[in-house]
Design a protein around this motif. Structure first.
Motif, PDB file in Angstrom:
ATOM      1  N   PHE A 105     -18.814  -5.301 -10.517  1.00 37.58           N
ATOM      2  CA  PHE A 105     -19.454  -4.095 -10.004  1.00 37.58           C
ATOM      3  C   PHE A 105     -20.171  -4.342  -8.676  1.00 37.58           C
ATOM      4  N   ALA A 106     -19.731  -5.344  -7.943  1.00 36.32           N
ATOM      5  CA  ALA A 106     -20.429  -5.713  -6.712  1.00 36.32           C
ATOM      6  C   ALA A 106     -20.010  -4.875  -5.511  1.00 36.32           C
ATOM      7  N   GLY A 107     -18.955  -4.116  -5.613  1.00 34.98           N
ATOM      8  CA  GLY A 107     -18.566  -3.232  -4.519  1.00 34.98           C
ATOM      9  C   GLY A 107     -17.641  -3.847  -3.497  1.00 34.98           C
ATOM     10  N   GLY A 108     -16.853  -4.839  -3.897  1.00 32.03           N
ATOM     11  CA  GLY A 108     -15.878  -5.408  -2.992  1.00 32.03           C
ATOM     12  C   GLY A 108     -14.665  -4.511  -2.843  1.00 32.03           C
ATOM     13  N   GLY A 109     -13.970  -4.624  -1.705  1.00 33.03           N
ATOM     14  CA  GLY A 109     -12.778  -3.822  -1.475  1.00 33.03           C
ATOM     15  C   GLY A 109     -11.747  -4.579  -0.674  1.00 33.03           C
ATOM     16  N   VAL A 110     -10.541  -4.027  -0.631  1.00 37.12           N
ATOM     17  CA  VAL A 110      -9.423  -4.629   0.091  1.00 37.12           C
ATOM     18  C   VAL A 110      -8.803  -3.566   0.985  1.00 37.12           C
ATOM     19  N   LEU A 111      -8.542  -3.925   2.242  1.00 36.91           N
ATOM     20  CA  LEU A 111      -7.827  -3.051   3.170  1.00 36.91           C
ATOM     21  C   LEU A 111      -6.550  -3.751   3.602  1.00 36.91           C
ATOM     22  N   VAL A 112      -5.411  -3.132   3.302  1.00 40.30           N
ATOM     23  CA  VAL A 112      -4.100  -3.657   3.688  1.00 40.30           C
ATOM     24  C   VAL A 112      -3.654  -2.908   4.938  1.00 40.30           C
ATOM     25  N   THR A 113      -3.319  -3.635   6.007  1.00 45.28           N
ATOM     26  CA  THR A 113      -3.074  -2.970   7.280  1.00 45.28           C
ATOM     27  C   THR A 113      -2.203  -3.827   8.196  1.00 45.28           C
ATOM     28  N   GLY A 114      -1.986  -3.352   9.417  1.00 44.62           N
ATOM     29  CA  GLY A 114      -1.258  -4.110  10.423  1.00 44.62           C
ATOM     30  C   GLY A 114       0.117  -3.587  10.756  1.00 44.62           C
ATOM     31  N   SER A 115       0.736  -2.854   9.827  1.00 38.53           N
ATOM     32  CA  SER A 115       2.105  -2.390  10.027  1.00 38.53           C
ATOM     33  C   SER A 115       2.451  -1.364   8.967  1.00 38.53           C
ATOM     34  N   VAL A 116       3.241  -0.362   9.340  1.00 35.79           N
ATOM     35  CA  VAL A 116       3.725   0.606   8.351  1.00 35.79           C
ATOM     36  C   VAL A 116       4.563  -0.107   7.294  1.00 35.79           C
ATOM     37  N   ILE A 117       5.332  -1.107   7.700  1.00 38.90           N
ATOM     38  CA  ILE A 117       6.184  -1.830   6.754  1.00 38.90           C
ATOM     39  C   ILE A 117       5.338  -2.615   5.763  1.00 38.90           C
ATOM     40  N   THR A 118       4.303  -3.297   6.242  1.00 36.56           N
ATOM     41  CA  THR A 118       3.404  -4.024   5.350  1.00 36.56           C
ATOM     42  C   THR A 118       2.782  -3.079   4.339  1.00 36.56           C
ATOM     43  N   VAL A 119       2.322  -1.935   4.804  1.00 32.66           N
ATOM     44  CA  VAL A 119       1.693  -0.949   3.925  1.00 32.66           C
ATOM     45  C   VAL A 119       2.692  -0.420   2.900  1.00 32.66           C
TER      46      VAL A 119
END
Length: 507
Positions: A483-497
């Protein structure tokens, strides 16, 4: 208007009680990488809130899937979207032998550097809410090639995509035989889109350029409304090294007597666009002057905005997308639709406010600040240049209160990777660099070398395989506790996403 909230039902909350091992056991028929990512490493990931994005998966019918793969394979033999011979001669020849299908409906044509697809989807939603049959052509696709051609707010079916390809194939081969170069992948898809729209038939087409404007394959239409989203530096090797030079190419979509909707632009780009409008007697509406965002506030799952359109103010409009940039995209989309209906010119009254609210509330934009999982929250965003990364970094900080944000970055080798990483450096606690399956993908080790220079060695982790990168980032986000509030953002390319979206159980 067709329901564009998607087909993914919300999970039963009781599913959260299932153990990791039970979920893995139930997924034995799937690729083990997909099963592990689906279940998660420590806590069950649940889906984000509505509306769910309308991205089709592979066809369930094996024969249809086989036929679609054959079409994809044939298209792949043609020049890809990064290999260009700047000319509309080939696509014009194809339109000629097809009987000029692109002239059988009015169109709204969209160019710019960032925000084109989101703006196109908003325009489509507004037109559909006013009971017009729409065709939308956008690129690139996130997961399925069929996404690029939409009718009534939904990607055309695989069957219809295959049928359209077979219909135009003989004419494509005829043009191939007459031209110095064969039609490219993008040119064939553009021809398919215009033919599908004519066959439907649609009341209006919403068309996003592939690159530039003047010599882009889409530019065989004469858009009644030309939309220019914010211009920044991208594809500088082909379009120019300054916003003004890039605007010169993009101004090519502005046609005689059209209406031009201009998002906020750098001064040199605005000068070029306004001069082109004068040259062709086009009417101009500028964000910040004739229309714009009056107010906005963060709301659950998006934001509440007040927009000033060409016909007046539209208040309390809920937009289920995050970030100031999406509010500005909404203002541009609204002005474009008003212009299409003649608001501010032939008719003084604004569009019906309830219909506008209903349309915006139903908008989705896959891979654009899209929440695909919770606990920890995993966000996908297709930012692939420094300008896009800057607005995404700002939007993440505004929309989420992450105590620790982990980035997963897989970029294309032909992009300004350093600029992209520098834009994210202030918001990423750590970054996991990886690569997608595209031949254009930057090697993970090369990307890591740049990332170390930007972030420092202690904040960079290298995972060449995307499934491993996602799992590593999720683990890092959870290090402070559930419950610490960590998150992940995946980015850099439409293909990666797109590939991450599949691994995380979408589509």
């Amino acid at each position: 208007m067709s329901d564009i909230s998607g087909e993914n039902d919300q999970p039963d909350p009781s599913d959260a009680l299932d153990s990791f091992d039970e979920i893995i056991d139930a997924e034995t028929t799937r690729d083990p990488d997909l099963a592990v990512i689906e279940a998660g490493s420590r806590t069950l990931r649940t889906q984000g809130g509505p509306p769910q994005a309308d991205i089709p998966g592979r066809p369930e019918d094996p024969e249809v899937d086989k036929a679609l793969r054959e079409v994809e394979a044939e298209l792949a033999t043609r020049w890809g979207e990064t290999k260009l011979e700047p000319s509309v001669a080939r696509i014009a020849a194809l339109m000629d032998v097809l009987g000029e299908p692109q002239r059988s409906y009015p169109s709204i044509h969209i160019t710019g550097t960032n925000g084109k697809t989101s703006t196109a989807r908003m325009i489509e939603a507004l037109l559909g809410a006013f009971e017009l049959r729409t065709g939308r052509y956008t690129s690139p696709h996130v997961q399925s090639i069929t996404e690029r051609i939409s009718l009534d707010g939904a990607a055309i079916s695989a069957e219809r995509f295959i049928e359209t390809y077979q219909d135009v194939k003989p004419y494509v081969e005829m043009v191939d035989a007459q031209q110095e170069y064969r039609l490219s992948f993008f040119e064939v898809l553009t021809g398919m889109a215009y033919a599908a729209f004519a066959d439907a038939p649609v009341d209006v087409a919403v068309v996003e350029v592939g690159m530039g404007g003047s010599w882009d394959a889409t530019n065989v239409i004469d858009g009644d409304v030309a939309v220019v989203t914010p211009i920044d530096l991208d594809h500088t090797d082909r379009l120019g090294s300054t916003p003004g030079e890039i605007a010169t190419e993009k101004a090519g979509i502005v046609k005689q007597d059209a209406t031009v909707i201009l998002a906020q632009q750098p001064v040199d780009a605005a000068q070029v666009l306004l001069k082109k409008a004068v040259d062709v007697n086009a009417t101009v509406a500028r964000e910040g002057l004739e229309f714009g965002v009056v107010a906005r506030q963060v709301a659950v799952g998006g934001q509440l905005v007040t927009l000033r359109g060409l016909g007046g103010e539209y208040d309390e409009v809920y937009l289920p997308l995050h970030g100031a940039h999406q509010a500005h995209n909404a203002a541009v989309a609204l002005a474009a639709v008003e212009a299409f209906f003649g608001v501010g010119a032939q008719r003084p009254e604004p569009l019906d406010i309830d219909t506008v609210r209903k349309a915006f509330a139903a908008v989705s934009s896959p891979g654009r600040m899209e929440v695909v999982r919770r606990s920890p929250t995993v966000v996908l965003d297709a930012a692939h240049n420094p300008a896009g990364a800057r607005v995404t970094a700002e939007a993440v900080g505004e929309a989420f209160q992450f105590s620790r944000l982990i980035g997963v970055v897989g970029a294309s080798g032909d992009k300004n990777v350093r600029g992209l990483l520098e834009a994210f450096e202030p918001v990423f606690a750590e970054v996991v660099v990886t690569q997608n399956s595209s031949h254009r993908a930057m090697d993970a080790d090369e990307l890591a070398a740049v990332a170390v220079e930007v972030f420092g060695e202690d904040r960079v982790q290298v995972e060449p395989r995307l499934p491993d990168a996602l799992e590593a980032a999720i683990t890092l986000a959870e290090e402070e506790g559930e419950f610490a509030g960590g998150g992940v953002l995946v980015t850099g390319s439409v293909i990666t996403v797109g590939e991450a979206r599949l691994l995380l159980g979408k589509g």
